[in-house]
Design an enzyme around this catalytic site. Structure first.
Site, PDB file in Angstrom:
ATOM      1  N   ASP A 150      18.851 -14.564  30.409  1.00 53.31           N
ATOM      2  CA  ASP A 150      19.521 -13.445  29.767  1.00 53.31           C
ATOM      3  C   ASP A 150      20.898 -13.678  29.722  1.00 53.31           C
ATOM      4  O   ASP A 150      21.354 -14.396  30.126  1.00 53.31           O
ATOM      5  CB  ASP A 150      18.987 -12.357  30.554  1.00 53.31           C
ATOM      6  CG  ASP A 150      19.377 -10.878  29.835  1.00 53.31           C
ATOM      7  OD1 ASP A 150      19.650 -10.760  28.624  1.00 53.31           O
ATOM      8  OD2 ASP A 150      19.205  -9.996  30.789  1.00 53.31           O
ATOM      9  N   GLU A 189      24.865 -14.826  25.670  1.00 53.24           N
ATOM     10  CA  GLU A 189      25.692 -14.928  24.381  1.00 53.24           C
ATOM     11  C   GLU A 189      27.053 -15.645  24.637  1.00 53.24           C
ATOM     12  O   GLU A 189      27.406 -16.393  23.643  1.00 53.24           O
ATOM     13  CB  GLU A 189      25.882 -13.633  24.004  1.00 53.24           C
ATOM     14  CG  GLU A 189      24.504 -12.851  23.518  1.00 53.24           C
ATOM     15  CD  GLU A 189      23.885 -12.427  24.879  1.00 53.24           C
ATOM     16  OE1 GLU A 189      24.255 -12.505  25.749  1.00 53.24           O
ATOM     17  OE2 GLU A 189      22.590 -12.215  24.650  1.00 53.24           O
ATOM     18  N   ASP A 244      17.734  -5.238  23.790  1.00 52.87           N
ATOM     19  CA  ASP A 244      17.645  -3.726  24.293  1.00 52.87           C
ATOM     20  C   ASP A 244      17.412  -2.895  23.438  1.00 52.87           C
ATOM     21  O   ASP A 244      18.331  -2.159  22.817  1.00 52.87           O
ATOM     22  CB  ASP A 244      18.810  -3.869  25.356  1.00 52.87           C
ATOM     23  CG  ASP A 244      19.082  -4.342  26.168  1.00 52.87           C
ATOM     24  OD1 ASP A 244      18.255  -5.405  26.500  1.00 52.87           O
ATOM     25  OD2 ASP A 244      20.401  -4.423  26.963  1.00 52.87           O
TER      26      ASP A 244
HETATM   27  C1  NOJ Z   1      19.815  -7.390  29.668  1.00 56.05           C
HETATM   28  C2  NOJ Z   1      18.525  -7.454  29.219  1.00 56.05           C
HETATM   29  O1  NOJ Z   1      18.552  -7.486  27.745  1.00 56.05           O
HETATM   30  C3  NOJ Z   1      17.446  -6.610  29.617  1.00 56.05           C
HETATM   31  O2  NOJ Z   1      16.190  -7.051  29.359  1.00 56.05           O
HETATM   32  C4  NOJ Z   1      17.495  -6.921  31.226  1.00 56.05           C
HETATM   33  O3  NOJ Z   1      16.539  -5.839  31.908  1.00 56.05           O
HETATM   34  C5  NOJ Z   1      18.795  -6.240  31.740  1.00 56.05           C
HETATM   35  N1  NOJ Z   1      19.737  -7.232  31.161  1.00 56.05           N
HETATM   36  C6  NOJ Z   1      19.149  -6.640  33.332  1.00 56.05           C
HETATM   37  O4  NOJ Z   1      18.771  -7.969  33.605  1.00 56.05           O
END
Ligand code: NOJ
Length: 965
Positions: free
Chosen positions: A546, A549, A623
């Site tokens: 995650d 970017e 998200d």
């Molecule tokens: C951002 C991610 O997009 C999300 O899915 C994740 O729960 C949070 N980071 C925490 O790791």
């Protein structure tokens, strides 16, 4: 996602409090626009748009004045490649030398690469004592391209005064007509122009110039930014945004080109954006965007719908489509990129009513490096693109089943509790996920000793039902004493550097952090060693990457400063959009090697991606929010990702932020059952929402959706196999399957699953009781659940009460299924198959099935089953279409007891009404016939035909020919 609340453990109490409140209210959320640049705030975007405006103002004569001229004398042709120099003529008559290579590839694709001689030779000066490289970034291909670069032996070159013609492609049907001055290229197929480069004269290569300091401003004098050239130099040098200043040591260096698709009304691709599949115009006007589509991978907190704003990933690949023709371009550049799109009445024949789509691409730095695909079908284009960037990974089978995730399952006991409850409610799932809280203080490769002290036992608990764990590992490494991972990262110098050349420090979940530089081969090697320790090499543990970017909470636009330095001293500016893929790649490689002697296909989910990421795992759309708009947006986004070569895609089921109402959650599961990557996930502030918590009727309905996914896993896996061999998307938009049907080109809320003929339109609107499905042809379509008939072409209404997913079977297909409900896909491995024959109006059907062990690479040595099923003239036959390899016999032997337990024929011919058996060689099997009832067509059921799935068989139903409906 960014939440300062999680930066340190002292906030934990506050967090609990907040989550209690948070779970009661679903806040109305929207992106903070001020955190992300508009085109006007991005220097090179503004400059290139201004250049385009100037061109429009001058009108038709502009392209004649355009300063780029291909020097005819410089041209050489060798082995399918044309090389030469473009001269950029400056106002004073001086010229800048831009070497150009045009390559014609065996696959029928063409590539145009333009560099800048001065920068190539390092004959420029950097400002601010920068240690950055002087060249234009020329390594994007090393990351994105894995094949397909063999030059064509058959391409033919002809040089005429002022123009060069190259004939190439299949049967010499493609042609590139290169006009020397002004430089332009027309790409033709069968003598018809399909793609035009620099037709509007917007090509722009910002050549290197030294900064000339302005003379001191005298009192009373106006500030002016025009110094050397008559151009506005205000954005050439140091550029500030949101309190950060980018030192831009090489000054302005953008590259730009206009690419026109004459007669093409639709363009698709260039993910990732939240918006419709068919891309909108971007220069204002009703319903259009105002800014170009932006590609600059970023952690866009609370992203909005129907927007040209950038998101987490970037694939600069576009398909243009018109009736019966698809073409494409791949803009191989890793820097920040913007794409303007306008549509105008066709210039060649304005009365034809046709539209030209005119695109204008600009990147902040790097080469002009563009691949051209001339189709003519969408499949040809995706195939050719995949030959270059690789096809989608053939994933482990578990990873296309259902994933249960949330931020966070808080202890190992919690994980086991969820696992037990899923079993208690008989809800299938394959994977449970751990978000960042499982770590000891956000230090990756550690486990919180208080909450996950028994993680080894937890993993073996999951293993008993063949379930897996996915744990998150992010690229930011906590900057803390006595953390061996950061100590090694620093001592070995494997982190990204700041512009001064020391280790870059920024903020992310752990607070102060450093970032692994996965561009560095030595850093990758080291990264691999981290996965060979303890639990990380357990074969039922997989990884989630995650924030790659990368997300930097205190960085410009929530990411890294552009003047940071990577391995080889490339500026972050040059490589930004590839950054996420390099981290994903390092983890993928680590997973391949983590356990000696155990070669399993990795599963690594990534949030950030680039062209080529499809080789490494799955992506999800980040998200999203628990609302209907976000549910509706997911399909166009996933479809777009698929046609851009990365089909293993999904969205957080239920919505990440907020608490979905139960009907939304239920509809989301029904939709999710059709995401190639199917995972429920939720933010830490949300209420728990595992499917068993919803209560009846919701839990039951969600369970049905999950079971549907599990039953159809053989069909999904076969679709993944296809994608892994020719790049076809897993879920396919209408235009992809019906490229001639103009009324379907913009459809992005219904789709086909692989080649199965399954046509789905899950409900994404609140309160909907039915949906309209557009049927492309005058074939018969059967409701998947009750066999009622719908006939095309045109729209048909399908009832969709909450418990129903609108799903049709197109006549003419055979769909493989496994009908025994199990706890996980692994436990279904030896289960028998069901074949559904959905007969077409001529009583025929065809389908395919691909099966392998679902986990290892043995399929590459022939350990698989690939069958073609055909039903015609009253006979169902299964034929081998695989290629024999050294492990084929062994694998077939292991599968010899896996058979077909049921065959269901939907649309069974009336002539079968008296039929009670079918013949299988000298044996028979029982058949029951069910006559038509109202809208429900006749169907027949064959029980226990006792044929093995891996062997040829033939079932005789009735006398040949007696198959009319
Ligand atoms: C951002 C991610 O997009 C999300 O899915 C994740 O729960 C949070 N980071 C925490 O790791």
């Amino acid at each position: 996602m960014k939440s300062p609340l999680n930066l340190s453990s002292q906030w934990t109490g506050y967090l609990v409090l907040l989550s209690t409140f948070g779970s009661l209210i679903t806040p109305a959320v929207t992106v903070k626009h001020e955190n992300f640049k508009t085109c006007n705030q991005s220097g090179f975007c503004k400059r290139n748009r201004a250049y385009a405006d100037q061109a429009t103002a001058v009108g038709d004569n502009w392209s004649l004045q355009a300063p780029y001229r291909l020097n005819s004398d410089s041209l050489t042709w060798k082995d399918g490649q044309l090389q030469g120099t473009i001269l950029k003529i400056l106002d004073g008559g001086e010229s800048v030398r831009l070497p150009i290579t045009i390559s014609f590839l065996e696959s029928g694709s063409a590539r145009v690469t333009i560099d800048e001689e001065k920068r190539q030779k390092g004959e420029i000066e950097l400002r601010h004592d920068s240690k950055a490289r002087k060249e234009r970034y020329n390594e994007a291909a090393n990351w994105a391209i894995v094949g397909g670069l063999t030059l064509s032996k058959d391409a033919e070159y002809q040089k005429y005064p002022g123009v060069s013609h190259i004939t190439y492609g299949p049967e010499g049907k493609f042609k590139a007509e290169v006009t020397h001055a002004p430089f332009a290229i027309d790409f033709k197929r069968n003598d018809e122009t399909q793609i035009k480069f620099n037709d509007r004269g917007l090509m722009n290569v910002e050549h290197w110039r030294p900064k000339i300091e302005k003379p001191e401003k005298k009192e009373g004098e106006e500030e002016t930014t025009e110094v050397q050239t008559g151009e506005d130099e205000g954005t050439w040098w140091d550029e500030s945004f949101g309190g950060n200043t980018d030192s831009k040591p090489r000054g302005p260096e953008s590259v730009a080109l206009d690419i026109t698709f004459p007669g093409y009304e639709h363009v698709f691709g260039i993910p990732e954006h939240a918006g419709p599949l068919s891309l909108k115009q971007t220069r204002g006007g009703e319903g259009n965007h105002n800014d170009p589509y932006r590609l600059y991978n970023a952690d866009v907190f609370e992203y909005i719908m129907d927007s040209e704003m950038t998101l987490y990933g970037a694939i600069p690949f576009m398909q243009a489509h018109r009736a019966a023709s698809t073409v494409g371009v791949f803009w191989l550049n890793a820097a920040e990129t913007w794409i303007d799109i306008i549509k105008e009445k066709a210039s060649i024949n304005p009365l034809s009513g046709k539209t030209d789509t005119k695109t204008h691409w600009f990147s902040e730095s790097g080469l002009l490096d563009i691949f051209v695909f001339l189709g003519p079908t969408p499949k040809d284009v995706t195939k050719a693109y995949g030959e270059l960037t690789g096809y989608t990974q053939l994933p482990q089978e578990f990873s296309i089943a259902y994933h249960q995730c949330r931020w966070n399952y808080v202890t190992d006991e919690d994980v086991k509790d969820v696992d037990r409850k899923m079993d208690k409610f008989q809800i299938p799932y394959d994977v449970i996920w751990l978000d960042i809280e499982y770590t000891d203080g956000k230090k990756y490769f550690t486990w919180d000793p208080h909450t996950f002290g028994n993680h080894v036992e937890m993993l073996s608990h999951l293993d008993k039902s063949d379930r897996k764990l996915v744990a998150i590992i992010d690229p930011h490494i906590k900057n803390e004493n006595n953390y061996p991972v950061v100590d090694e990262l620093k001592s070995k110098d494997f982190a990204v550097h700041n512009k001064e050349g020391s280790i870059y420090e920024g903020w992310c979940w752990p607070g102060s952090s450093h970032w692994v530089d996965a561009f560095n081969p030595a850093a990758i090697k080291w990264w691999k060693t981290l996965f060979t320790k303890d639990a990380w090499k357990t074969s039922n543990l997989f990884i989630w990457n995650d924030m790659n970017e990368p997300s930097v909470f205190n960085g410009p636009e929530t990411t890294m400063p552009k003047d940071n330095l990577h391995h080889g001293n490339w500026e972050h500016r040059d490589v930004h959009n590839i950054n996420g893929m390099t981290f994903h790649n390092a983890t993928y490689e680590a997973m391949v090697e983590r356990k000696k002697g155990e070669l399993r296909r990795p599963f690594v989910l990534t949030r950030s991606f680039y062209a080529g990421s499809q080789r490494l795992g799955a992506m999800w759309t980040g998200d999203n929010q628990a609302d209907w708009d976000h549910l509706a947006a997911a399909f166009p986004m996933i479809l777009n990702n698929g046609i851009a070569g990365f089909p293993f895609a999904g969205a957080d089921v239920g919505g990440f932020f907020g608490n979905p109402e139960k009907d939304l959650l239920t509809r989301w599961y029904q939709a999710g059952a059709f995401y190639p990557f199917f995972r429920g996930h939720a933010h830490i502030d949300t209420r728990r929402r595992e499917p068993y918590l919803a209560g009846e009727p919701y839990t039951g309905i969600i369970t049905q959706a999950l079971r549907l996914r599990y039953a159809l896993l053989p069909a999904w896996y076969t679709a993944f196999y296809e994608a892994s061999t020719d790049g076809t998307p897993i879920i396919r938009p209408h235009y992809f399957e019906y490229p001639e049907d103009e009324s379907g080109f913009a459809i992005d809320d219904q789709f086909f699953v692989g080649s199965t003929g399954l046509l789905a339109k899950p409900v994404v609107k609140e309160g909907a009781e039915s949906v309209e499905i557009y049927l492309p042809d005058n074939e018969v379509y059967y409701d998947y659940f009750d066999y009622s008939i719908h006939t095309g072409a045109g729209k048909t209404t399908v009832a969709a009460p909450l418990e129903k997913i609108p799903l049709l079977m197109q006549g003419g297909h055979i769909i493989p299924r496994k009908d025994r409900p199990r706890r996980s896909s692994g436990l279904m491995k030896w289960d028998p198959y069901t074949l559904i024959l959905a007969l077409d109006k001529n009583g025929k059907a065809h389908g395919e099935l691909y099966v392998d062990d679902g986990e290892t690479f043995d399929y590459q040595s022939g350990a698989y089953i690939h069958r073609s099923f055909t039903f015609e003239n009253g006979k169902l036959s299964s034929k081998d279409i695989g290629t024999k390899g050294k492990l084929t016999d062994k694998y077939l032997k292991s599968m010899k007891n896996v058979g077909v337990e049921k065959i269901i024929i939907v649309g069974a011919p009336k002539a079968w009404s008296g039929l009670e058996t079918v013949k299988i060689g000298s044996a028979t099997a029982e058949l029951s016939y069910h006559p038509e009832e109202g809208k429900k067509v006749a169907w027949a059921f064959v029980r226990a035909p006792k044929v093995a799935i891996g062997e040829d068989f033939e079932l005789e139903f009735a006398e040949a020919g007696k198959t009319e409906l």
